[in-house]
Design an enzyme around this catalytic site. Structure first.
Site, PDB file in Angstrom:
ATOM      1  N   GLY A  19       0.812  -1.216   0.000  1.00 28.19           N
ATOM      2  CA  GLY A  19       0.000   0.000   0.000  1.00 28.19           C
ATOM      3  C   GLY A  19       0.845   1.266   0.000  1.00 28.19           C
ATOM      4  O   GLY A  19       2.085   1.212   0.131  1.00 28.19           O
ATOM      5  N   ASP A  20       0.186   2.411  -0.236  1.00 24.79           N
ATOM      6  CA  ASP A  20       0.837   3.724  -0.241  1.00 24.79           C
ATOM      7  C   ASP A  20       1.943   3.842  -1.281  1.00 24.79           C
ATOM      8  O   ASP A  20       2.928   4.572  -1.077  1.00 24.79           O
ATOM      9  CB  ASP A  20       1.408   4.050   1.155  1.00 24.79           C
ATOM     10  N   LYS A  23      -0.315   5.353  -5.681  1.00 30.39           N
ATOM     11  CA  LYS A  23      -1.306   5.014  -6.712  1.00 30.39           C
ATOM     12  C   LYS A  23      -2.124   6.259  -7.097  1.00 30.39           C
ATOM     13  O   LYS A  23      -2.486   6.437  -8.248  1.00 30.39           O
ATOM     14  CB  LYS A  23      -2.277   3.935  -6.184  1.00 30.39           C
ATOM     15  N   ALA A  46      -8.150   3.508   3.012  1.00 35.41           N
ATOM     16  CA  ALA A  46      -7.283   4.014   1.943  1.00 35.41           C
ATOM     17  C   ALA A  46      -7.038   5.504   2.121  1.00 35.41           C
ATOM     18  O   ALA A  46      -7.903   6.231   2.614  1.00 35.41           O
ATOM     19  CB  ALA A  46      -7.949   3.763   0.595  1.00 35.41           C
ATOM     20  N   GLY A  47      -5.868   5.932   1.725  1.00 40.10           N
ATOM     21  CA  GLY A  47      -5.559   7.364   1.700  1.00 40.10           C
ATOM     22  C   GLY A  47      -4.722   7.613   0.467  1.00 40.10           C
ATOM     23  O   GLY A  47      -3.556   7.243   0.429  1.00 40.10           O
ATOM     24  N   HIS A  48      -5.343   8.164  -0.570  1.00 44.99           N
ATOM     25  CA  HIS A  48      -4.651   8.386  -1.840  1.00 44.99           C
ATOM     26  C   HIS A  48      -4.428   9.886  -2.036  1.00 44.99           C
ATOM     27  O   HIS A  48      -5.366  10.665  -1.951  1.00 44.99           O
ATOM     28  CB  HIS A  48      -5.469   7.823  -3.008  1.00 44.99           C
ATOM     29  N   THR A 135      -6.218   0.261  10.572  1.00 44.46           N
ATOM     30  CA  THR A 135      -6.435   1.708  10.558  1.00 44.46           C
ATOM     31  C   THR A 135      -7.563   2.110  11.520  1.00 44.46           C
ATOM     32  O   THR A 135      -7.835   3.294  11.681  1.00 44.46           O
ATOM     33  CB  THR A 135      -6.815   2.179   9.136  1.00 44.46           C
ATOM     34  N   GLN A 254      -5.163  -0.092  -1.238  1.00 48.24           N
ATOM     35  CA  GLN A 254      -4.143  -0.920  -0.576  1.00 48.24           C
ATOM     36  C   GLN A 254      -3.149  -1.476  -1.615  1.00 48.24           C
ATOM     37  O   GLN A 254      -2.999  -0.890  -2.672  1.00 48.24           O
ATOM     38  CB  GLN A 254      -4.767  -2.054   0.238  1.00 48.24           C
ATOM     39  N   THR A 269      -5.351  -6.707   4.855  1.00 45.80           N
ATOM     40  CA  THR A 269      -6.648  -6.072   5.019  1.00 45.80           C
ATOM     41  C   THR A 269      -7.729  -7.112   4.715  1.00 45.80           C
ATOM     42  O   THR A 269      -7.412  -8.282   4.481  1.00 45.80           O
ATOM     43  CB  THR A 269      -6.762  -4.802   4.132  1.00 45.80           C
ATOM     44  N   THR A 331      -3.725   7.546   9.179  1.00 47.33           N
ATOM     45  CA  THR A 331      -3.559   7.523  10.638  1.00 47.33           C
ATOM     46  C   THR A 331      -2.378   8.351  11.124  1.00 47.33           C
ATOM     47  O   THR A 331      -2.230   8.544  12.329  1.00 47.33           O
ATOM     48  CB  THR A 331      -3.339   6.074  11.126  1.00 47.33           C
ATOM     49  N   GLY A 332      -1.517   8.786  10.229  1.00 51.03           N
ATOM     50  CA  GLY A 332      -0.345   9.564  10.633  1.00 51.03           C
ATOM     51  C   GLY A 332       0.768   8.726  11.245  1.00 51.03           C
ATOM     52  O   GLY A 332       1.793   9.250  11.681  1.00 51.03           O
ATOM     53  N   PRO A 334       4.083   6.498  11.678  1.00 53.36           N
ATOM     54  CA  PRO A 334       5.296   6.393  10.868  1.00 53.36           C
ATOM     55  C   PRO A 334       5.279   5.080  10.087  1.00 53.36           C
ATOM     56  O   PRO A 334       4.904   4.047  10.628  1.00 53.36           O
ATOM     57  CB  PRO A 334       6.440   6.394  11.896  1.00 53.36           C
TER      58      PRO A 334
HETATM   59  P1  GDP Z   1      -1.376   5.799  -2.292  1.00 51.49           P
HETATM   60  O1  GDP Z   1      -2.164   5.358  -1.120  1.00 51.49           O
HETATM   61  O2  GDP Z   1      -0.788   4.647  -3.030  1.00 51.49           O
HETATM   62  O3  GDP Z   1      -2.126   6.715  -3.229  1.00 51.49           O
HETATM   63  O4  GDP Z   1      -0.141   6.640  -1.728  1.00 51.49           O
HETATM   64  P2  GDP Z   1      -0.181   7.749  -0.546  1.00 51.49           P
HETATM   65  O5  GDP Z   1      -0.889   8.946  -1.069  1.00 51.49           O
HETATM   66  O6  GDP Z   1      -0.696   7.164   0.710  1.00 51.49           O
HETATM   67  O7  GDP Z   1       1.365   8.010  -0.318  1.00 51.49           O
HETATM   68  C1  GDP Z   1       2.213   8.451  -1.344  1.00 51.49           C
HETATM   69  C2  GDP Z   1       2.858   9.772  -0.909  1.00 51.49           C
HETATM   70  O8  GDP Z   1       3.976  10.058  -1.741  1.00 51.49           O
HETATM   71  C3  GDP Z   1       1.946  10.979  -1.057  1.00 51.49           C
HETATM   72  O9  GDP Z   1       2.208  11.877  -0.026  1.00 51.49           O
HETATM   73  C4  GDP Z   1       2.352  11.566  -2.402  1.00 51.49           C
HETATM   74  O10 GDP Z   1       2.070  12.959  -2.526  1.00 51.49           O
HETATM   75  C5  GDP Z   1       3.828  11.326  -2.376  1.00 51.49           C
HETATM   76  N1  GDP Z   1       4.472  11.151  -3.690  1.00 51.49           N
HETATM   77  C6  GDP Z   1       3.958  10.632  -4.820  1.00 51.49           C
HETATM   78  N2  GDP Z   1       4.903  10.505  -5.761  1.00 51.49           N
HETATM   79  C7  GDP Z   1       6.042  10.966  -5.216  1.00 51.49           C
HETATM   80  C8  GDP Z   1       7.386  11.070  -5.681  1.00 51.49           C
HETATM   81  O11 GDP Z   1       7.727  10.677  -6.780  1.00 51.49           O
HETATM   82  N3  GDP Z   1       8.308  11.595  -4.809  1.00 51.49           N
HETATM   83  C9  GDP Z   1       7.978  12.011  -3.561  1.00 51.49           C
HETATM   84  N4  GDP Z   1       8.944  12.525  -2.804  1.00 51.49           N
HETATM   85  N5  GDP Z   1       6.729  11.915  -3.085  1.00 51.49           N
HETATM   86  C10 GDP Z   1       5.772  11.397  -3.897  1.00 51.49           C
HETATM   87  P1  IMO Z   2      -3.820   2.802   0.493  1.00 47.38           P
HETATM   88  O1  IMO Z   2      -4.998   2.564  -0.444  1.00 47.38           O
HETATM   89  C1  IMO Z   2      -1.191   1.130   3.547  1.00 47.38           C
HETATM   90  C2  IMO Z   2      -2.990  -1.711   6.351  1.00 47.38           C
HETATM   91  C3  IMO Z   2      -3.091  -1.292   7.799  1.00 47.38           C
HETATM   92  C4  IMO Z   2      -2.951  -2.646   8.481  1.00 47.38           C
HETATM   93  C5  IMO Z   2      -3.708  -3.573   7.542  1.00 47.38           C
HETATM   94  C6  IMO Z   2      -5.147  -3.843   7.964  1.00 47.38           C
HETATM   95  O2  IMO Z   2      -3.671   4.195   0.932  1.00 47.38           O
HETATM   96  O3  IMO Z   2      -2.594   2.213  -0.110  1.00 47.38           O
HETATM   97  P2  IMO Z   2      -7.375  -2.388   7.905  1.00 47.38           P
HETATM   98  O4  IMO Z   2      -7.704  -1.080   8.533  1.00 47.38           O
HETATM   99  O5  IMO Z   2      -7.488  -2.409   6.416  1.00 47.38           O
HETATM  100  O6  IMO Z   2      -8.098  -3.545   8.527  1.00 47.38           O
HETATM  101  O7  IMO Z   2      -5.805  -2.625   8.273  1.00 47.38           O
HETATM  102  O8  IMO Z   2      -3.708  -2.942   6.267  1.00 47.38           O
HETATM  103  N1  IMO Z   2      -3.600  -0.784   5.379  1.00 47.38           N
HETATM  104  C7  IMO Z   2      -2.906   0.019   4.571  1.00 47.38           C
HETATM  105  N2  IMO Z   2      -1.582   0.261   4.490  1.00 47.38           N
HETATM  106  N3  IMO Z   2      -2.040   1.743   2.675  1.00 47.38           N
HETATM  107  C8  IMO Z   2      -3.371   1.492   2.728  1.00 47.38           C
HETATM  108  O9  IMO Z   2      -4.239   1.964   1.814  1.00 47.38           O
HETATM  109  C9  IMO Z   2      -3.858   0.630   3.739  1.00 47.38           C
HETATM  110  N4  IMO Z   2      -5.095   0.204   4.077  1.00 47.38           N
HETATM  111  C10 IMO Z   2      -4.918  -0.678   5.082  1.00 47.38           C
HETATM  112  O10 IMO Z   2      -2.055  -0.400   8.147  1.00 47.38           O
HETATM  113  O11 IMO Z   2      -1.605  -3.044   8.471  1.00 47.38           O
HETATM  114 MG    MG Z   3      -2.208   5.634   0.983  1.00 44.64          MG
END
Ligand code: GDP
Ligand code: IMO
Ligand code: MG
Length: 455
Positions: A19-20, A23, A46-48, A135, A254, A269, A331-332, A334
């Site tokens: 995840g993260d 996307k 999810a947090g996109h 989460t 995820q 998840t 969730t903030g 780390p």
């Molecule tokens: P997602 O859940 O897959 O959409 O990803 P998240 O949004 O949770 O986390 C990705 C983080 O990386 C976000 O804060 C984006 O703004 C940041 N991000 C995306 N692409 C880049 C990159 O190429 N470089 C850096 N430094 N940050 C990026």
């Molecule tokens: P995005 O879409 C990263 C992780 C949680 C935990 C496990 C189960 O932003 O990539 P849940 O609340 O789903 O029952 O938690 O899955 N998790 C994620 N980790 N990115 C996410 O979404 C996640 N959604 C759930 O941290 O380990």
């Molecule tokens: Mg995310």
């Protein structure tokens, strides 16, 4: 990958790690050339993130592509929906001058997350010796009720208040008893005291009172009325849209390693967060997909518990966390950070049928003398190149690294592959070779412009 590549009518963006993977940025880029963007799994876990015109937008339930005024966003049947969260997300965008209200469709088959699901999520985590590190959004308990069938409530049911009240009269006393017993067993206090003024605490026994059930039914029926204009049979809509020649983009939440079947179970998840969830989660046949974009970070992160062979629990992990601002969007917390794991990504690329890689956050790795890629695992003295199906075996795996020279140059301004330091290009080439997929896109910063499309 070209955002303007018109050859695919049906595309899926999927995370190939935990995840993260960023996307959101890729979905935003591809949305320019798609008409409908669909979420089909997960919920407000999810947090996109999308960075656009200097603004940062965070999406939990709404499809990221909705930022584009021509896009219709679909929340399909496989998503679990918290109505107040969805309404709040819509309101936040509205305040930023983006009116999404005429462009959202919400499946009547999607299941509803209630406050007792959130309490159950937190209580379960507190009361177990092996927490998953969820989460806390009630995702697992809501999917459990869906599959269990006795206690699930679907979005369509919010539209009939009398029916909703009957259902809640049946469900709430059971939930309340169960949560109460669980809370005392777990020897912890009320699960969510901060909400005590708005809704009863589900573990206190009080919510089964007639007044509390009526209140809950009335609140959720009101949400239903607010959402009504967008509630419909989204399966039919998707098929019609496809027949009309519309271009569809599926946004997976995820990552594959969190998939309930194919991930590092039980540290996953509760939905199918690889492309395998697309068909059941939307009613749209995955065999119509023409393109699957597998999104990876240039390294690896994970939030929550579970095995992570390439984790760097040292100054290098701290370096990556600091430069990548690796703190959870929802969730903030780390994020745990480590090297790129080619064994894991080769596996997830395979189960997701990825056609190409989008390699994100490459800029974060600048300044290191050396970078490393995990090319195999050492499992109890034996070298293995396949990702184990058992998380407890994965826990015993030690990474076998291939080390490559690092690069000092900052990459945020680079827009052409040829302008990357040769060490960074070597690194990308090696990832591509080990995973067995071409790199269609490289990201060097959160902004749309900070993207390189290899020729
Ligand atoms: P997602 O859940 O897959 O959409 O990803 P998240 O949004 O949770 O986390 C990705 C983080 O990386 C976000 O804060 C984006 O703004 C940041 N991000 C995306 N692409 C880049 C990159 O190429 N470089 C850096 N430094 N940050 C990026
Ligand atoms: P995005 O879409 C990263 C992780 C949680 C935990 C496990 C189960 O932003 O990539 P849940 O609340 O789903 O029952 O938690 O899955 N998790 C994620 N980790 N990115 C996410 O979404 C996640 N959604 C759930 O941290 O380990
Ligand atoms: Mg995310």
């Amino acid at each position: 990958m070209r955002p303007t590549d018109l050859s695919s009518r049906c595309t899926c963006v999927v995370g190939l790690q935990w995840g993260d993977e960023a996307k959101g940025k890729i979905v935003d880029l591809l949305s320019q050339e798609h008409d409908v963007v669909i979420r089909f799994n997960g919920g407000a876990n999810a947090g996109h993130t999308v960075v656009w015109n200097g603004h940062t937008f965070k999406f939990s339930l709404l499809p990221t592509g909705i930022l584009h005024s021509h896009v219709v966003g679909v929340i399909a049947n496989g998503v679990v929906v918290s109505p107040p969260q969805l309404l709040q997300e819509i309101e936040t965008l509205h305040k930023a001058g983006i009116d999404v209200r005429g462009r959202i469709l919400l499946s009547d088959r999607a299941h509803v997350v209630f406050p007792y699901h959130q309490d159950e999520d937190r209580l379960r985590e507190k009361g177990t010796a092996q927490p998953i590190g969820t989460t806390g959004r009630g995702i697992g308990p809501c999917y459990q009720d869906k599959v269990g069938r006795n206690y699930g409530i679907r979005v369509g049911e919010l539209l009939d208040e009398a029916h909703l009240e009957r259902r809640l009269r049946e469900i709430v006393p059971h939930k309340s008893r169960w949560l109460g017993a669980f809370a005392s067993q777990a020897a912890c206090g009320p699960a969510n005291p901060s909400r005590a003024d708005t809704l009863p605490t589900w573990s206190s026994g009080e919510p089964s009172s007639d007044k509390a059930i009526l209140e809950l039914a009335s609140t959720y029926a009101d949400y239903g009325r607010q959402l009504q204009p967008w509630i419909r049979d989204t399966v039919r809509f998707l098929h019609q849209a496809y027949q009309q020649g519309k271009r569809l983009l599926f946004e997976t939440a995820q990552g594959c390693l969190l998939d309930v079947d194919h991930g590092t179970y039980p540290f996953v998840t509760s939905s199918n967060s690889s492309t395998t969830g697309l068909w059941s989660g939307s009613g749209f046949p995955a065999r119509y997909l023409e393109r699957v974009v597998g999104v990876v970070k240039a390294y690896t992160t994970r939030v929550g518990a579970g095995p992570f062979p390439t984790e760097l629990d040292n100054h290098l992990g701290d370096y990556i966390r600091r430069r990548g601002k690796e703190y959870g969007t929802v969730t903030g917390r780390p994020r745990r950070c480590g090297w790129f794991d080619a064994v894991a990504v080769r596996y997830t690329a395979q189960i997701s049928a990825a056609d190409e890689l989008a390699v994100m956050l490459l800029d974060v790795l600048s300044g290191l003398d050396e970078v490393a890629i995990c090319v195999a695992y050492d499992l109890d003295g034996e070298r293995i190149a396949e990702f184990p199906s058992d998380a407890h075996l994965l826990l015993r795996c030690r990474p076998v690294y291939e080390r490559l020279p690092g690069w000092k140059q900052e990459l945020a301004q680079v827009r052409q592959l040829a302008d990357l330091p040769k060490e960074a290009r070597q690194y990308l080439d090696r990832i591509s070779e080990l995973v067995g997929l071409p790199v269609g896109c490289v990201s060097v910063g959160p902004d749309r412009e900070q993207t390189i499309f290899p020729p």
